[in-house]
Design a protein around this motif. Sequence first.
Motif, PDB file in Angstrom:
ATOM      1  N   TYR A   1      36.349  40.739  52.871  1.00 42.52           N
ATOM      2  CA  TYR A   1      35.779  39.968  51.782  1.00 42.52           C
ATOM      3  C   TYR A   1      35.486  40.889  50.614  1.00 42.52           C
ATOM      4  O   TYR A   1      35.458  42.111  50.750  1.00 42.52           O
ATOM      5  CB  TYR A   1      34.526  39.195  52.198  1.00 42.52           C
ATOM      6  N   ALA A   2      35.249  40.268  49.468  1.00 41.32           N
ATOM      7  CA  ALA A   2      34.890  41.010  48.262  1.00 41.32           C
ATOM      8  C   ALA A   2      33.385  40.952  48.084  1.00 41.32           C
ATOM      9  O   ALA A   2      32.747  39.982  48.472  1.00 41.32           O
ATOM     10  CB  ALA A   2      35.577  40.370  47.042  1.00 41.32           C
TER      11      ALA A   2
ATOM     12  N   SER B   1      30.266  40.557  45.514  1.00 37.48           N
ATOM     13  CA  SER B   1      30.071  39.920  44.221  1.00 37.48           C
ATOM     14  C   SER B   1      28.600  39.556  44.059  1.00 37.48           C
ATOM     15  O   SER B   1      27.760  39.984  44.848  1.00 37.48           O
ATOM     16  CB  SER B   1      30.969  38.675  44.110  1.00 37.48           C
TER      17      SER B   1
ATOM     18  N   PHE C   1      41.723  35.666  43.313  1.00 39.66           N
ATOM     19  CA  PHE C   1      41.994  37.105  43.285  1.00 39.66           C
ATOM     20  C   PHE C   1      43.275  37.292  42.486  1.00 39.66           C
ATOM     21  O   PHE C   1      44.313  36.752  42.843  1.00 39.66           O
ATOM     22  CB  PHE C   1      42.148  37.636  44.714  1.00 39.66           C
TER      23      PHE C   1
ATOM     24  N   SER D   1      42.081  42.259  40.662  1.00 38.33           N
ATOM     25  CA  SER D   1      40.709  42.044  40.230  1.00 38.33           C
ATOM     26  C   SER D   1      40.272  40.610  40.498  1.00 38.33           C
ATOM     27  O   SER D   1      41.097  39.720  40.701  1.00 38.33           O
ATOM     28  CB  SER D   1      40.613  42.328  38.728  1.00 38.33           C
ATOM     29  N   LEU D   2      38.957  40.397  40.428  1.00 39.82           N
ATOM     30  CA  LEU D   2      38.419  39.044  40.445  1.00 39.82           C
ATOM     31  C   LEU D   2      38.549  38.396  39.072  1.00 39.82           C
ATOM     32  O   LEU D   2      38.226  37.224  38.903  1.00 39.82           O
ATOM     33  CB  LEU D   2      36.944  39.061  40.867  1.00 39.82           C
TER      34      LEU D   2
ATOM     35  N   ALA E   1      33.985  35.905  48.718  1.00 38.25           N
ATOM     36  CA  ALA E   1      33.108  36.857  48.051  1.00 38.25           C
ATOM     37  C   ALA E   1      31.695  36.659  48.585  1.00 38.25           C
ATOM     38  O   ALA E   1      31.255  35.526  48.792  1.00 38.25           O
ATOM     39  CB  ALA E   1      33.141  36.651  46.541  1.00 38.25           C
TER      40      ALA E   1
ATOM     41  N   VAL F   1      36.120  48.331  41.101  1.00 35.62           N
ATOM     42  CA  VAL F   1      36.653  47.014  41.420  1.00 35.62           C
ATOM     43  C   VAL F   1      37.190  46.303  40.177  1.00 35.62           C
ATOM     44  O   VAL F   1      37.108  45.079  40.068  1.00 35.62           O
ATOM     45  CB  VAL F   1      35.605  46.157  42.171  1.00 35.62           C
TER      46      VAL F   1
END
Length: 169
Positions: free
Chosen positions: A19-20, A22, A30, A40-41, A64, A83
């Motif tokens: 997962y990212a 955030s 994504f 990147s997000l 996220a 990121v």
Amino acid sequence: FSALSKKYSDFSNIKIFEYALSDQNEEVDFFETGYHGLSSLYNRKHEPRNEEILEFKSNTKVKAVKFESLNITEPIDFLKIDVEGAELKVLKGFEDKIRNVSVIQFEFGRANLDSKDTFLDFYNFFRNNNFDLYRITPSKLNKINKYSYFEEMYIAMNFIAINRDKVRI
């Protein structure tokens, strides 16, 4: 995720999560391009490559999460965040747990044009959380004692934030 899991499978002190990080717990787009390390997000519109702007596409949704929502209570000595524009989202997702981090390295640059985060946003975040802020240069760390609009340089630069409660310089 698969490559990292395989690469670090023999290291018991390294955990890989899919997962990212955030500032919200949600599923997000994504954005990717053919160049490694630029995903990147954010749909990045300011990334030149050989005199043309790269096109980013969202072919993937990722989970996220806020760091604060994870069951991690150990202090963090060193946190590196790179990121591609979402650095401030990651930092905000720590909430009060940011005080458990001693040193944070992060990048500020072109990707922040797409996230619309200013250096002032970072400066205020760190000041409000009792961190001193330094620009990393080839010869030394330059302490940023006071914000100036001259800091708003959207070229890739790295910074160190040092928690005044944890580290003495």
